[in-house]
Design a protein around this motif. Structure first.
Motif, PDB file in Angstrom:
ATOM      1  N   LEU A  36      55.130  43.112  20.890  1.00 50.01           N
ATOM      2  CA  LEU A  36      55.196  41.828  21.566  1.00 50.01           C
ATOM      3  C   LEU A  36      56.633  41.666  22.068  1.00 50.01           C
ATOM      4  O   LEU A  36      57.583  41.867  21.323  1.00 50.01           O
ATOM      5  N   ALA A  37      56.758  41.328  23.357  1.00 50.15           N
ATOM      6  CA  ALA A  37      58.088  41.113  23.931  1.00 50.15           C
ATOM      7  C   ALA A  37      58.244  39.640  24.278  1.00 50.15           C
ATOM      8  O   ALA A  37      57.299  39.010  24.751  1.00 50.15           O
ATOM      9  N   LYS A  38      59.437  39.097  24.005  1.00 48.52           N
ATOM     10  CA  LYS A  38      59.718  37.701  24.333  1.00 48.52           C
ATOM     11  C   LYS A  38      61.028  37.628  25.092  1.00 48.52           C
ATOM     12  O   LYS A  38      62.004  38.280  24.748  1.00 48.52           O
ATOM     13  N   ALA A  51      57.048  54.602  13.719  1.00 46.04           N
ATOM     14  CA  ALA A  51      56.595  53.904  14.929  1.00 46.04           C
ATOM     15  C   ALA A  51      57.162  52.484  14.951  1.00 46.04           C
ATOM     16  O   ALA A  51      57.651  52.002  15.978  1.00 46.04           O
ATOM     17  N   ASP A  52      57.134  51.825  13.803  1.00 44.17           N
ATOM     18  CA  ASP A  52      57.650  50.452  13.707  1.00 44.17           C
ATOM     19  C   ASP A  52      59.136  50.418  14.063  1.00 44.17           C
ATOM     20  O   ASP A  52      59.585  49.598  14.868  1.00 44.17           O
ATOM     21  N   THR A  53      59.886  51.334  13.446  1.00 40.72           N
ATOM     22  CA  THR A  53      61.336  51.371  13.679  1.00 40.72           C
ATOM     23  C   THR A  53      61.648  51.630  15.155  1.00 40.72           C
ATOM     24  O   THR A  53      62.491  50.959  15.755  1.00 40.72           O
ATOM     25  N   ALA A  54      60.951  52.585  15.735  1.00 36.18           N
ATOM     26  CA  ALA A  54      61.238  52.972  17.117  1.00 36.18           C
ATOM     27  C   ALA A  54      60.909  51.836  18.093  1.00 36.18           C
ATOM     28  O   ALA A  54      61.651  51.590  19.045  1.00 36.18           O
ATOM     29  N   ALA A  55      59.814  51.135  17.848  1.00 37.75           N
ATOM     30  CA  ALA A  55      59.426  50.057  18.771  1.00 37.75           C
ATOM     31  C   ALA A  55      60.451  48.929  18.700  1.00 37.75           C
ATOM     32  O   ALA A  55      60.855  48.373  19.723  1.00 37.75           O
ATOM     33  N   ARG A  56      60.914  48.606  17.498  1.00 38.63           N
ATOM     34  CA  ARG A  56      61.902  47.531  17.347  1.00 38.63           C
ATOM     35  C   ARG A  56      63.247  47.912  17.946  1.00 38.63           C
ATOM     36  O   ARG A  56      63.954  47.064  18.498  1.00 38.63           O
ATOM     37  N   ALA A  57      63.583  49.205  17.826  1.00 39.71           N
ATOM     38  CA  ALA A  57      64.884  49.658  18.326  1.00 39.71           C
ATOM     39  C   ALA A  57      64.897  49.782  19.844  1.00 39.71           C
ATOM     40  O   ALA A  57      65.949  49.876  20.465  1.00 39.71           O
ATOM     41  N   HIS A  58      63.736  49.770  20.446  1.00 36.81           N
ATOM     42  CA  HIS A  58      63.644  50.038  21.877  1.00 36.81           C
ATOM     43  C   HIS A  58      64.371  48.996  22.726  1.00 36.81           C
ATOM     44  O   HIS A  58      65.013  49.331  23.717  1.00 36.81           O
ATOM     45  N   ASP A  59      64.253  47.737  22.325  1.00 37.47           N
ATOM     46  CA  ASP A  59      64.846  46.667  23.133  1.00 37.47           C
ATOM     47  C   ASP A  59      64.901  45.416  22.263  1.00 37.47           C
ATOM     48  O   ASP A  59      63.988  45.153  21.494  1.00 37.47           O
ATOM     49  N   ARG A  60      65.959  44.631  22.427  1.00 34.46           N
ATOM     50  CA  ARG A  60      66.094  43.447  21.569  1.00 34.46           C
ATOM     51  C   ARG A  60      65.021  42.403  21.877  1.00 34.46           C
ATOM     52  O   ARG A  60      64.781  41.487  21.088  1.00 34.46           O
ATOM     53  N   ARG A  61      64.365  42.511  23.041  1.00 32.69           N
ATOM     54  CA  ARG A  61      63.314  41.540  23.368  1.00 32.69           C
ATOM     55  C   ARG A  61      61.996  41.848  22.658  1.00 32.69           C
ATOM     56  O   ARG A  61      61.054  41.066  22.738  1.00 32.69           O
ATOM     57  N   ILE A  62      61.907  42.998  21.984  1.00 32.82           N
ATOM     58  CA  ILE A  62      60.696  43.295  21.204  1.00 32.82           C
ATOM     59  C   ILE A  62      60.792  42.511  19.899  1.00 32.82           C
ATOM     60  O   ILE A  62      61.634  42.788  19.054  1.00 32.82           O
ATOM     61  N   THR A  63      59.906  41.504  19.747  1.00 22.26           N
ATOM     62  CA  THR A  63      60.041  40.600  18.602  1.00 22.26           C
ATOM     63  C   THR A  63      59.028  40.866  17.495  1.00 22.26           C
ATOM     64  O   THR A  63      59.239  40.482  16.351  1.00 22.26           O
ATOM     65  N   GLU A  64      57.903  41.455  17.840  1.00 24.17           N
ATOM     66  CA  GLU A  64      56.875  41.719  16.832  1.00 24.17           C
ATOM     67  C   GLU A  64      56.323  43.113  17.066  1.00 24.17           C
ATOM     68  O   GLU A  64      56.100  43.507  18.221  1.00 24.17           O
ATOM     69  N   VAL A  65      56.091  43.824  15.962  1.00 25.67           N
ATOM     70  CA  VAL A  65      55.488  45.145  16.071  1.00 25.67           C
ATOM     71  C   VAL A  65      54.432  45.285  14.980  1.00 25.67           C
ATOM     72  O   VAL A  65      54.662  44.873  13.838  1.00 25.67           O
ATOM     73  N   ARG A  66      53.306  45.780  15.359  1.00 28.01           N
ATOM     74  CA  ARG A  66      52.294  46.141  14.374  1.00 28.01           C
ATOM     75  C   ARG A  66      51.938  47.596  14.627  1.00 28.01           C
ATOM     76  O   ARG A  66      51.536  47.957  15.729  1.00 28.01           O
ATOM     77  N   ALA A  67      52.087  48.425  13.622  1.00 26.82           N
ATOM     78  CA  ALA A  67      51.753  49.839  13.792  1.00 26.82           C
ATOM     79  C   ALA A  67      50.713  50.208  12.754  1.00 26.82           C
ATOM     80  O   ALA A  67      50.744  49.695  11.626  1.00 26.82           O
ATOM     81  N   ALA A 102      54.782  38.711  26.257  1.00 26.35           N
ATOM     82  CA  ALA A 102      53.832  39.708  26.763  1.00 26.35           C
ATOM     83  C   ALA A 102      53.566  40.744  25.689  1.00 26.35           C
ATOM     84  O   ALA A 102      54.346  40.897  24.753  1.00 26.35           O
ATOM     85  N   ARG A 103      52.462  41.443  25.852  1.00 23.49           N
ATOM     86  CA  ARG A 103      52.076  42.425  24.837  1.00 23.49           C
ATOM     87  C   ARG A 103      52.007  43.828  25.436  1.00 23.49           C
ATOM     88  O   ARG A 103      51.832  43.999  26.638  1.00 23.49           O
ATOM     89  N   GLY A 104      52.123  44.792  24.562  1.00 25.55           N
ATOM     90  CA  GLY A 104      51.919  46.177  24.965  1.00 25.55           C
ATOM     91  C   GLY A 104      51.200  46.906  23.850  1.00 25.55           C
ATOM     92  O   GLY A 104      51.361  46.577  22.669  1.00 25.55           O
ATOM     93  N   GLY A 117      53.491  34.618  16.893  1.00 26.99           N
ATOM     94  CA  GLY A 117      53.799  34.215  18.267  1.00 26.99           C
ATOM     95  C   GLY A 117      53.006  34.976  19.305  1.00 26.99           C
ATOM     96  O   GLY A 117      53.408  35.081  20.460  1.00 26.99           O
ATOM     97  N   ALA A 118      51.845  35.506  18.910  1.00 27.17           N
ATOM     98  CA  ALA A 118      51.044  36.312  19.840  1.00 27.17           C
ATOM     99  C   ALA A 118      49.923  35.508  20.482  1.00 27.17           C
ATOM    100  O   ALA A 118      48.973  36.068  21.002  1.00 27.17           O
ATOM    101  N   SER A 119      50.017  34.184  20.402  1.00 33.72           N
ATOM    102  CA  SER A 119      49.011  33.338  21.041  1.00 33.72           C
ATOM    103  C   SER A 119      49.715  32.223  21.801  1.00 33.72           C
ATOM    104  O   SER A 119      50.747  31.721  21.374  1.00 33.72           O
ATOM    105  N   PHE A 120      49.104  31.821  22.905  1.00 31.21           N
ATOM    106  CA  PHE A 120      49.698  30.742  23.699  1.00 31.21           C
ATOM    107  C   PHE A 120      49.516  29.376  23.033  1.00 31.21           C
ATOM    108  O   PHE A 120      49.986  28.380  23.539  1.00 31.21           O
ATOM    109  N   PHE A 121      48.847  29.320  21.891  1.00 34.72           N
ATOM    110  CA  PHE A 121      48.769  28.079  21.099  1.00 34.72           C
ATOM    111  C   PHE A 121      49.910  27.980  20.065  1.00 34.72           C
ATOM    112  O   PHE A 121      50.016  27.000  19.344  1.00 34.72           O
TER     113      PHE A 121
END
Lengths: 480, 464
Positions: free
Chosen positions: A192-194, A143-159, A200-202, B277-281
């Motif tokens: 988390l996408a940046k 799950a971690d690998t797939a979420a990170r590979a999905h798009d370069r804007r995905i910066t954080e993953v917690r599975a 933003a979060r998903g 980076g999951a908080s606006f702070f």
């Protein structure tokens, strides 16, 4: 099914029918009318991958017994996490104090007729210790690998992965002597996408009372990972949600949380027996449009909210709550069924042996209608199309309820347009479903992540719904 | 050795000894470090409804949690386990399970117990435990529950039903020990009274509200009559509520809902969200994140309060931390792990459940009282909402988006005019913190997080 080999609680803790009978006798010694022993043993595992590292790995075991005595509308309750005869008898004596008088009720001999639920809805895992840790971990890593590979804007993953095996044994003075083994599995992905200064979060996840192989099918770790990543990316460009009354279309599946909040809780029998629910005394009355039929069904194979027997040892059932808009009945437990003079619907559930059972939902959903989902969207000039939600909440007495959309879009001239930011929807339970004007043929149940809280007790539940249109609902955004 | 076991009975020392023995057992089984938490609790709860005893609950339980670390060249691996089984075989399973789990986890250079120099416990008297919560005989405790409900039921003829009155008492004991020499124990007590009356309005519509009082000692509990009367007043003022049109107005948050604004500030400052980076702070240390009148403090050392404790979930002495000072973000809330991730010391904010890694929580979180009375704050508003209850959560800590169901009273020309319900209040927390324009003088610690009345401008009300 009657079995001859020693049951789990007998083999592991030495709980014999004779000991149970002694405890029930002690519990009724002060004049109670009903006594019940609820044995529970839970083994759980959770694994978390964060920053692509396995940062958490935990297991837990707990076991205990809750003893309940009923005397009229009174309940006495005591529990112990030591299953020795001395502790059990002491808990029985404590619970017995709710009544005060000589014993009136004798205990039915339990013999050796333990009724072990046949595993027809979900498997009964045999092993207590976990031979499959690495298999489980592989799911989370995927799950971690797939979420990170999905798009370069995905910066954080917690599975994360979590499972438990819950074994219960219920023995009561009314002759109940039943056991069940209830597995539960869940996989979750947070992304988390940046993009520039936007974040933003998903969130996505799923599971149920299934075996690990469930995640090898369509509901793979990659599926949930893509879903979480997709939602996070979508939210990067979301516009403010509108504010005010408007037409609302809810997508299939998890938006069924509407039913859970708008009508589900209000139809739990304890609130209606005490006349504290906005639905009190409304059986036979119209509470929804005639397109609406809502059921609570604990008997769907593999679902998160399904149970062979409830936590009072009664068989789960399919119960019609609302039929073509007319309120048909409440969900109850042994106490409410007895006090209201109705049949037990098998909804007596509890979080653990430390708590008393009460009427709770299982899987609550609306039956499919005949409308095409596309036609439903096309019929809206200006409104909101909400397809994913966080949680919800309800004030049982006033009937006001909320549920919070985490993925929603504007509908403009029949077309789905811009995604909107998180917004809460609010309505009044006895009124909201009267505005349901179209019901799709696309009934879906949720992915299997729902938890329902009531009076501090959490139990797993399911919800479901086809695409529906509400002619009016209040959307709590900030836009115009 | 940092020992924090003062003023405790021999029994607690005995448990501390057990915890230390389990730490040794884990080390012998191959752990390079280990941490044990033992918890015991008991509870009494009496519920009365419509004058009759409804439920009586009386019980206790205990549990143990173990976290083990395996050191290696690339960092430490961690595994944890928990159990309600404190027999030798149960503890043996606990150790084997935690080590097996640590073996499959990843080495992480930031992982590990705090440095020995960081351990300790707040040295002052915290006044957290009073036997008195259990001093009443059962009969009198039930009588408390009956009295609080009776006071609510008897307050007005429109109060027609009740969700009951309750009296609760509880005590707990926690013991924490680790392989770097820390051992600590702390006891706490709790008692509480509550009533939830139901009133019927002109059109047969029902409303419920409630009120409660809680304390660490029986003598500090408000009287059942006071609590019941306040529950009735709050319920009655909701009757015959209406909706208001969608509009943007100032909102006055009553203390019982204003505290959630402080809670949101603490969530935004949570180190676990900050480092990812999951908080606006994130990255806002030293920046103006709230109106310049706003100061928010987290303090675990205030005697008698529910958020006080001598040491945090990792054995660090609790302290007073200024989170926000005159609107400037001064500190995040950190445990050892998130501190290391950010290159900052822990703020002793580790929260430890029986199982898993330490999380982060606040102790007593509050905003010091301002000058104005709540009446003065309301009097300055020509048109607005006095918010008394939320429905649902509806807060996104990544973006700050805020949208919640609400009810309260409508303000017209500086006075409370009529009750409102079935509306939402929406905005964005980043702006809401900046738009706090008035602070009440009514700070009272009814729970660990406490705020005076707050006025926040520019929120959108969605309604009819």
């Amino acid at each position: 099914m009657t079995v001859d080999q020693p049951s789990f609680f007998s083999a592991k803790f030495g709980i014999t029918p004779a000991l149970i009978e002694r405890c029930l006798g002690e519990a009724l010694a002060a004049g109670g009318e009903y006594a019940e022993l609820y044995f529970e043993s839970v083994a759980s595992t959770s694994l978390g991958v964060d920053e692509s590292l396995v940062k958490s790995a935990a297991q837990g075991v707990s076991a205990g017994c809750g003893i309940r005595v009923l005397a009229g509308e009174r309940t006495g309750y005591a529990y112990t996490d030591e299953l020795s005869p001395e502790r059990l008898l002491r808990a029985a004596r404590t619970a017995a104090l709710i009544a005060s008088g000589p014993a009136k009720q004798s205990v039915v001999g339990l013999g050796s007729s333990l009724r072990e639920a046949r595993p027809r809805l979900y498997p009964a895992p045999a092993a207590e210790l976990d031979p499959e840790l690495s298999t489980k971990l592989a799911l989370v890593m995927r799950a971690d690998t797939a979420a990170r590979a999905h798009d370069r804007r995905i910066t954080e993953v917690r599975a994360s992965y979590a499972d438990e095996v819950r074994r219960i044994l219920v023995a009561a003075s009314d002759g109940t002597y039943t056991s069940d083994t209830q597995p539960m599995v869940r996989l979750n992905v947070f992304a988390l996408a940046k993009d520039g200064n936007k974040t933003a979060r998903g969130n996505a996840g799923g599971g149920g009372r299934v075996e690990l192989s469930y995640f090898e099918g369509a509901k793979s770790p990659e599926y949930f990972a893509r879903e979480a990543a997709r939602q996070a990316l979508l939210q990067l460009n979301a516009v403010p949600a509108p504010a005010g009354d408007m037409e609302v279309v809810l997508g299939p599946g998890w938006p069924g949380v509407l039913l859970h909040e708008a009508v589900g809780h209000g139809l739990e029998a304890d609130f209606n027996r005490k006349k504290t629910s906005a639905f009190s005394g409304m059986v036979g009355q119209r509470v929804a449009s005639d397109k609406v039929t809502v059921v609570d069904n604990g008997t769907i194979p593999s679902r998160r909210g399904s149970i062979h027997v409830d936590d009072e040892g009664a068989d789960s059932r399919e119960n019609v709550l609302i039929e073509n808009g007319i309120l048909r009945g409440y969900m109850n437990d042994k106490l409410s069924a007895k006090l209201m003079g109705t049949a037990n619907t098998g909804n007596g559930r509890r979080e653990s042996y430390q708590q008393m059972p009460m009427p709770r939902m299982t899987n609550t959903y609306m039956l499919a209608g005949e409308d095409e989902p596309e036609d439903i969207l096309r019929s809206v000039r200006r409104g909101l199309y909400a397809v994913n939600f966080g949680g919800g909440s309800v004030d049982i007495t006033s009937g006001k309820f909320v549920f919070s959309a985490s993925e929603a879009y504007l509908i403009e001239d029949g077309r789905v347009t811009a995604p909107v930011r998180d917004a809460t929807l609010i309505g009044s339970g006895p009124e909201a479903l009267k505005y349901v004007s179209m019901v799709g043929h696309d009934l879906a149940l949720d992915e299997g992540v729902g938890n329902c809280g009531k009076q501090g007790q959490w139990v797993p539940v399911g919800v479901g719904m086809p695409t529906i249109k509400l002619d009016r609902m209040t959307v709590g955004g900030t836009g115009s | 050795m940092a020992a924090a076991t003062r003023n405790l009975p021999a029994y607690a020392s005995q448990l501390a000894g057990q915890a230390q023995a389990l730490v040794q057992q884990a080390l012998q089984a191959g752990a390079s470090d280990a941490e044990v938490i033992l918890r015991e609790s008991d509870e009494f709860d009496a519920q009365v409804r419509m004058g009759e005893l409804e439920t009586l609950k009386n019980s206790g339980s205990r549990g143990v949690g173990l976290r083990v670390l395996l050191a290696g060249d690339e960092g430490q691996r961690v595994g944890s386990s928990s159990s309600s089984d404190l027999t030798p075989s149960g503890l043996g399973y606990l150790v084997a399970s935690a080590i097996a789990l640590a073996r499959i986890s990843s080495p992480d250079p930031m992982q590990g117990l705090p440095e020995p120099s960081a351990f300790g416990a707040f040295d002052g008297e915290l006044d957290l435990y009073h036997e008195s919560v259990y001093s009443l005989p059962d009969k009198e405790r039930i009588e408390y529950a009956r009295r609080v409900e009776a006071a609510a039921l008897g307050a007005d003829a429109r109060i027609t039903n009740s969700d009951g009155g309750s009296f609760t008492a509880a005590t707990s004991l926690k013991v924490l020990a680790n392989s770097r020499g820390f051992v600590g124990a702390s006891r706490g007590s709790y008692c509480g009274l509550s009533a939830v009356p139901i009133a019927t309005g002109r059109n047969g519509e029902m409303q419920r509200d409630g009120w409660s009082s809680s304390a660490r000692t029986l003598s500090k509990l408000e009287s059942p009559e006071q609590v019941g009367a306040e529950a009735a007043r709050r319920t009655l003022r909701r009757l015959d509520g209406r909706r208001v049109p969608t509009q943007r107005v100032p909102v006055v948050f009553a203390p019982e809902v204003a505290r959630s604004i402080l809670g949101a500030m603490a969530d935004a400052a949570n180190g676990d969200s900050i480092y990812r980076g999951a908080s606006f702070f994130t990255g806002k240390l030293g920046a103006q994140v709230a109106a310049s009148s706003i100061t928010v403090i987290n303090d675990g050392t205030l005697p008698g309060l529910f958020g006080s404790t001598p040491f945090d979930g990792e054995g660090l002495p609790t302290r007073r931390t200024v989170l926000v000072e005159n609107g400037v973000l001064r500190s995040y809330l950190l445990n050892t792990y998130t501190g290391r991730k950010l290159g900052l010391p822990s703020t002793a904010s580790a929260a430890r459940g029986l199982t898993g890694n330490p999380g982060i929580s606040t102790h007593n979180l509050f905003l010091p009282a301002g000058e104005q009375t709540p009446e003065q704050i309301i009097a300055a508003i020509p048109q607005g909402l006095y918010l008394t209850e939320f429905l649902g959560r509806g807060v996104n800590m990544v973006t700050g988006d805020y949208s919640r169901g609400a009810s309260g009273l409508w303000i017209e020309n500086g006075e409370l005019a009529f009750p409102v319900q079935e509306i939402t209040v929406a905005g964005n927390l980043k702006e809401m913190f900046q738009n706090i324009t008035a602070i009440g003088n009514d700070l009272l610690f009814r729970s660990a997080t406490a705020s005076p009345t707050l006025r926040i401008d520019g929120l959108t009300i969605a309604g009819a």
